[in-house]
Design a protein around this motif. Structure first.
Motif, PDB file in Angstrom:
ATOM      1  N   GLU A 284       1.305 -24.349  -2.388  1.00 48.88           N
ATOM      2  CA  GLU A 284       0.388 -25.282  -1.739  1.00 48.88           C
ATOM      3  C   GLU A 284       1.021 -25.797  -0.452  1.00 48.88           C
ATOM      4  OE1 GLU A 284      -1.920 -28.395  -3.996  1.00 48.88           O
ATOM      5  OE2 GLU A 284      -0.603 -27.700  -5.612  1.00 48.88           O
ATOM      6  N   THR A 285       0.215 -25.884   0.588  1.00 46.20           N
ATOM      7  CA  THR A 285       0.642 -26.544   1.815  1.00 46.20           C
ATOM      8  C   THR A 285      -0.412 -27.596   2.153  1.00 46.20           C
ATOM      9  OG1 THR A 285      -0.540 -25.163   3.421  1.00 46.20           O
ATOM     10  CG2 THR A 285       1.551 -24.310   2.564  1.00 46.20           C
ATOM     11  N   ASP A 286      -0.165 -28.377   3.194  1.00 45.17           N
ATOM     12  CA  ASP A 286      -1.145 -29.379   3.592  1.00 45.17           C
ATOM     13  C   ASP A 286      -2.415 -28.741   4.128  1.00 45.17           C
ATOM     14  OD1 ASP A 286       0.516 -31.489   2.909  1.00 45.17           O
ATOM     15  OD2 ASP A 286       1.503 -31.518   4.870  1.00 45.17           O
ATOM     16  N   ALA A 287      -2.309 -27.518   4.641  1.00 44.89           N
ATOM     17  CA  ALA A 287      -3.460 -26.886   5.284  1.00 44.89           C
ATOM     18  C   ALA A 287      -4.208 -25.904   4.378  1.00 44.89           C
ATOM     19  CB  ALA A 287      -3.017 -26.158   6.551  1.00 44.89           C
ATOM     20  N   LEU A 288      -3.483 -25.210   3.496  1.00 46.89           N
ATOM     21  CA  LEU A 288      -4.127 -24.197   2.658  1.00 46.89           C
ATOM     22  C   LEU A 288      -3.251 -23.871   1.452  1.00 46.89           C
ATOM     23  CD1 LEU A 288      -2.355 -21.474   3.467  1.00 46.89           C
ATOM     24  CD2 LEU A 288      -3.891 -21.415   5.404  1.00 46.89           C
ATOM     25  N   VAL A 289      -3.799 -23.054   0.561  1.00 44.43           N
ATOM     26  CA  VAL A 289      -3.066 -22.565  -0.616  1.00 44.43           C
ATOM     27  C   VAL A 289      -2.834 -21.069  -0.429  1.00 44.43           C
ATOM     28  CG1 VAL A 289      -3.117 -22.223  -3.110  1.00 44.43           C
ATOM     29  CG2 VAL A 289      -4.107 -24.309  -2.115  1.00 44.43           C
ATOM     30  N   VAL A 290      -1.590 -20.640  -0.625  1.00 48.74           N
ATOM     31  CA  VAL A 290      -1.230 -19.225  -0.452  1.00 48.74           C
ATOM     32  C   VAL A 290      -0.794 -18.665  -1.807  1.00 48.74           C
ATOM     33  CG1 VAL A 290       0.253 -17.587   0.739  1.00 48.74           C
ATOM     34  CG2 VAL A 290      -0.509 -19.656   1.925  1.00 48.74           C
ATOM     35  N   GLN A 321      -5.742 -20.735 -13.164  1.00 49.34           N
ATOM     36  CA  GLN A 321      -4.826 -21.661 -12.506  1.00 49.34           C
ATOM     37  C   GLN A 321      -5.517 -22.536 -11.460  1.00 49.34           C
ATOM     38  OE1 GLN A 321      -1.457 -22.213 -13.087  1.00 49.34           O
ATOM     39  NE2 GLN A 321      -1.742 -20.945 -14.904  1.00 49.34           N
ATOM     40  N   ILE A 322      -6.523 -22.010 -10.796  1.00 47.95           N
ATOM     41  CA  ILE A 322      -7.186 -22.764  -9.740  1.00 47.95           C
ATOM     42  C   ILE A 322      -7.842 -24.024 -10.310  1.00 47.95           C
ATOM     43  CG2 ILE A 322      -9.427 -21.596  -9.846  1.00 47.95           C
ATOM     44  CD1 ILE A 322      -9.538 -21.620  -6.836  1.00 47.95           C
ATOM     45  N   ARG A 323      -8.337 -23.916 -11.555  1.00 50.07           N
ATOM     46  CA  ARG A 323      -8.953 -25.095 -12.195  1.00 50.07           C
ATOM     47  C   ARG A 323      -7.888 -26.003 -12.785  1.00 50.07           C
ATOM     48  NH1 ARG A 323     -14.224 -23.527 -15.673  1.00 50.07           N
ATOM     49  NH2 ARG A 323     -14.286 -25.796 -15.755  1.00 50.07           N
ATOM     50  N   LEU A 324      -6.893 -25.400 -13.432  1.00 51.15           N
ATOM     51  CA  LEU A 324      -5.833 -26.209 -14.033  1.00 51.15           C
ATOM     52  C   LEU A 324      -5.119 -27.057 -12.985  1.00 51.15           C
ATOM     53  CD1 LEU A 324      -3.758 -24.230 -16.692  1.00 51.15           C
ATOM     54  CD2 LEU A 324      -4.811 -26.485 -16.922  1.00 51.15           C
ATOM     55  N   ARG A 325      -4.831 -26.464 -11.846  1.00 55.60           N
ATOM     56  CA  ARG A 325      -4.085 -27.157 -10.784  1.00 55.60           C
ATOM     57  C   ARG A 325      -5.011 -27.906  -9.822  1.00 55.60           C
ATOM     58  NH1 ARG A 325       1.286 -23.852  -9.779  1.00 55.60           N
ATOM     59  NH2 ARG A 325       1.372 -22.635 -11.702  1.00 55.60           N
ATOM     60  N   ASN A 326      -6.320 -27.717  -9.994  1.00 54.70           N
ATOM     61  CA  ASN A 326      -7.338 -28.332  -9.133  1.00 54.70           C
ATOM     62  C   ASN A 326      -7.059 -28.007  -7.667  1.00 54.70           C
ATOM     63  OD1 ASN A 326      -9.698 -29.752  -8.643  1.00 54.70           O
ATOM     64  ND2 ASN A 326      -8.660 -31.723  -8.461  1.00 54.70           N
ATOM     65  N   LEU A 327      -6.844 -26.728  -7.390  1.00 58.33           N
ATOM     66  CA  LEU A 327      -6.601 -26.276  -6.027  1.00 58.33           C
ATOM     67  C   LEU A 327      -7.929 -26.231  -5.265  1.00 58.33           C
ATOM     68  CD1 LEU A 327      -4.204 -23.333  -6.922  1.00 58.33           C
ATOM     69  CD2 LEU A 327      -3.565 -25.644  -6.186  1.00 58.33           C
ATOM     70  N   SER A 328      -7.894 -26.530  -3.965  1.00 54.82           N
ATOM     71  CA  SER A 328      -9.151 -26.581  -3.216  1.00 54.82           C
ATOM     72  C   SER A 328      -8.899 -26.259  -1.749  1.00 54.82           C
ATOM     73  CB  SER A 328      -9.791 -27.962  -3.352  1.00 54.82           C
ATOM     74  OG  SER A 328      -8.913 -28.968  -2.878  1.00 54.82           O
ATOM     75  N   GLY A 329     -10.000 -26.256  -0.984  1.00 53.10           N
ATOM     76  CA  GLY A 329      -9.902 -25.940   0.436  1.00 53.10           C
ATOM     77  C   GLY A 329      -9.811 -24.444   0.663  1.00 53.10           C
ATOM     78  N   LEU A 330      -9.109 -24.048   1.709  1.00 47.03           N
ATOM     79  CA  LEU A 330      -8.936 -22.634   2.037  1.00 47.03           C
ATOM     80  C   LEU A 330      -7.800 -22.038   1.216  1.00 47.03           C
ATOM     81  CD1 LEU A 330      -9.609 -20.170   3.800  1.00 47.03           C
ATOM     82  CD2 LEU A 330      -8.007 -21.060   5.507  1.00 47.03           C
ATOM     83  N   CYS A 389       3.377 -35.107  -8.228  1.00 46.37           N
ATOM     84  CA  CYS A 389       4.565 -35.001  -7.371  1.00 46.37           C
ATOM     85  C   CYS A 389       4.365 -35.825  -6.102  1.00 46.37           C
ATOM     86  CB  CYS A 389       4.845 -33.538  -7.033  1.00 46.37           C
ATOM     87  SG  CYS A 389       5.034 -32.482  -8.512  1.00 46.37           S
ATOM     88  N   ASP A 390       5.293 -35.720  -5.182  1.00 53.80           N
ATOM     89  CA  ASP A 390       5.192 -36.477  -3.940  1.00 53.80           C
ATOM     90  C   ASP A 390       4.378 -35.749  -2.879  1.00 53.80           C
ATOM     91  OD1 ASP A 390       6.599 -38.852  -4.549  1.00 53.80           O
ATOM     92  OD2 ASP A 390       8.488 -37.737  -4.487  1.00 53.80           O
ATOM     93  N   GLY A 391       3.705 -34.683  -3.284  1.00 54.17           N
ATOM     94  CA  GLY A 391       2.885 -33.918  -2.351  1.00 54.17           C
ATOM     95  C   GLY A 391       3.047 -32.449  -2.618  1.00 54.17           C
ATOM     96  N   PRO A 392       2.140 -31.619  -2.081  1.00 52.62           N
ATOM     97  CA  PRO A 392       2.184 -30.175  -2.365  1.00 52.62           C
ATOM     98  C   PRO A 392       3.445 -29.487  -1.880  1.00 52.62           C
ATOM     99  CG  PRO A 392       0.624 -30.663  -0.596  1.00 52.62           C
ATOM    100  CD  PRO A 392       1.034 -31.971  -1.185  1.00 52.62           C
ATOM    101  N   THR A 393       4.092 -30.056  -0.850  1.00 53.60           N
ATOM    102  CA  THR A 393       5.303 -29.404  -0.338  1.00 53.60           C
ATOM    103  C   THR A 393       6.577 -29.978  -0.961  1.00 53.60           C
ATOM    104  OG1 THR A 393       5.335 -30.960   1.530  1.00 53.60           O
ATOM    105  CG2 THR A 393       4.196 -28.860   1.851  1.00 53.60           C
ATOM    106  N   THR A 394       6.413 -30.967  -1.863  1.00 46.90           N
ATOM    107  CA  THR A 394       7.566 -31.575  -2.542  1.00 46.90           C
ATOM    108  C   THR A 394       7.366 -31.437  -4.043  1.00 46.90           C
ATOM    109  OG1 THR A 394       7.670 -33.191  -0.751  1.00 46.90           O
ATOM    110  CG2 THR A 394       8.996 -33.641  -2.719  1.00 46.90           C
TER     111      THR A 394
END
Length: 449
Positions: A284-290, A321-330, A389-394
């Motif tokens: 996960e990043t602030d802009a998208l999920v890779v 995983q996309i639902r479990l982690r609630n990933l969104s956006g691009l 966590c403290d954010g997707p990059t941490t």
């Protein structure tokens, strides 16, 4: 099965299917979601070049109302935001997305009321069925159940959960939702904006309402207050499943006895193994999920067949995983390169099927010329890593998450080995969190010892 574990400061809700964790929600004190709330707001400003308005809804930041969300279902061509709202107007709005960062809540002037089997649509005066109800005979039966109903005050959408529902139950729920809407309109007419008119149900009750269909086998909670609240909610909205609600009385904590704690830890890991021996890495990043798919130790069949199988496995696992982690956006998925075009189509179709039942409506594009798959998913709340966590990059757990874990461990220890007092050693950041934002949870834990 739905499992609810209540501890000082938070309630955790796990959805299990065939022993596997398929859904995970957290309800933390001081972090209540606004999504679904219906509010009497006041228009603060109309921004014509954005075709949007800012609305005071009684929160720290004003809500954002775009032209599509202000526009009624039947709208004229060439309309502008000023056709529907002006500064100073009192407007009845519903929150569709929580505030995030510097952005206020996203609003709509087309509110809906969600029940177990039906969605009441005040501005859309027709009756329709969920596209996920495929059986023609069942669609015909459901259509007849509400045929002839007066929709001049509001329409209805029969949800997927309405399958197998009795006609009298549908009519009873439709009447209740219509009466609820009448009460909201009456409250709005008398309200001085901004004012809350109706809060969405708390997460545990909302999840129960959303997935409490024929496939539900049990609802288990380890808290007597939650048990009573669930039974009260079910008695009104879902009386046919009263016998499915149970109070857990085991010695080990509920989530630990079910192995859910380990499942949660695995969900925070970036690397997810595949049955074949391959894996996917989710970043996960602030802009998208890779998402990167790797064959790793996968074996079997020829090279092309093996790669296709790994990619298909990756598509299925990522759909979970996309639902479990609630990933969104691009979201960008880098599947293992395939030389055969037909294999690419098989993988794409597998991915589309894997996300077909996701309520956040993912859209899967095709392969780009660089061999990547692009997809999007509607945002609803924080992702799991953002929450814990403290954010997707941490990837390290936040001080709040660690503090709440500590309090659960203390209660677990006290239950197994009672003592006059307990001393805990934590990092300075966790200590500050326990003394400030978690002070009430800390006090409640002390009371329970």
């Amino acid at each position: 099965r739905i499992l609810l574990s209540v501890s000082p400061g938070e309630t955790r809700i796990a959805e299990l299917s065939e022993g596997q964790l398929v859904g995970l929600s957290y309800d933390r004190a001081g972090q209540r979601s606004l999504v679904g709330d219906i509010i009497a707001g006041q228009v603060e400003s109309v921004i014509h070049h954005l075709q949007a308005a800012f609305v005071d809804i009684g929160e720290e930041r004003s809500g954002y109302l775009s032209l599509p969300d202000a526009r009624p279902y039947e709208a004229k061509k060439g309309d502008v935001i000023g056709d529907y709202v002006i500064e100073g107007d009192s407007v009845l709005v519903q929150v569709t997305r929580d505030p995030e960062d510097s952005k206020g809540a996203k609003l709509t002037m087309k509110p809906v009321l969600t029940g177990r089997d039906l969605i009441y649509t005040p501005g859309r005066l027709e009756i329709s069925l969920s596209r996920r109800i495929k059986d023609k005979a069942e669609r015909d039966r459901l259509s007849k159940a509400l045929a002839g109903r007066d929709t001049s005050r509001g329409g209805l959408i029969l949800r997927t959960a309405a399958q197998e529902a009795e006609a009298e139950d549908l009519i009873r729920e439709a009447d209740r939702l219509e009466a609820n809407w009448a009460d909201i309109c009456e409250a709005f007419a008398a309200a001085r904006a901004p004012k809350m008119l109706q809060q969405e149900a708390e997460p545990a009750l909302r999840i129960l309402r959303d997935i409490g269909g024929a496939e539900l086998n049990a609802v288990v909670t380890d808290d007597s207050n939650s048990y009573n609240a669930l039974r009260g909610f079910i008695a009104t909205e879902m009386p046919d499943i009263t016998d499915l609600v149970h109070l857990y009385r085991g010695k080990a904590p509920l989530f630990r006895s079910e192995g859910i704690e380990e499942m949660i830890e695995a969900t925070l890991e970036p690397l997810v193994p595949l049955p074949s021996g391959g894996n996917i890495r989710i970043n996960e990043t602030d802009a998208l999920v890779v998402v990167d798919v790797n064959t790793a130790g996968a074996r079997g069949g020829g090279r092309d067949q093996m790669i296709r199988n790994v990619n298909c496995e990756a598509a299925i696992v990522f759909g979970q995983q996309i639902r479990l982690r609630n990933l969104s956006g691009l979201i960008i998925i880098d599947f293992v390169s395939m030389r055969i075009t037909d294999h690419q189509e098989v993988v794409l179709e597998t991915l589309r099927r894997a996300v077909a039942d996701d309520p956040q409506q993912p859209f899967v594009g095709g392969f780009t010329r660089f061999g990547l798959v692009e997809m999007t998913r509607r945002r609803k709340g924080l992702s799991l890593s953002e929450l814990l966590c403290d954010g997707p990059t941490t990837p390290q757990k936040s001080a709040i998450t660690t503090g709440l874990e500590v309090l659960r461990r203390v209660l677990e220890k006290a239950h197994a080995e009672p003592a006059a007092q307990f001393t805990i050693e934590v990092a300075a950041s966790t200590k500050r969190a326990l003394e400030t934002r978690l002070a009430s949870a800390l006090a409640k834990t002390s009371d329970q010892l």
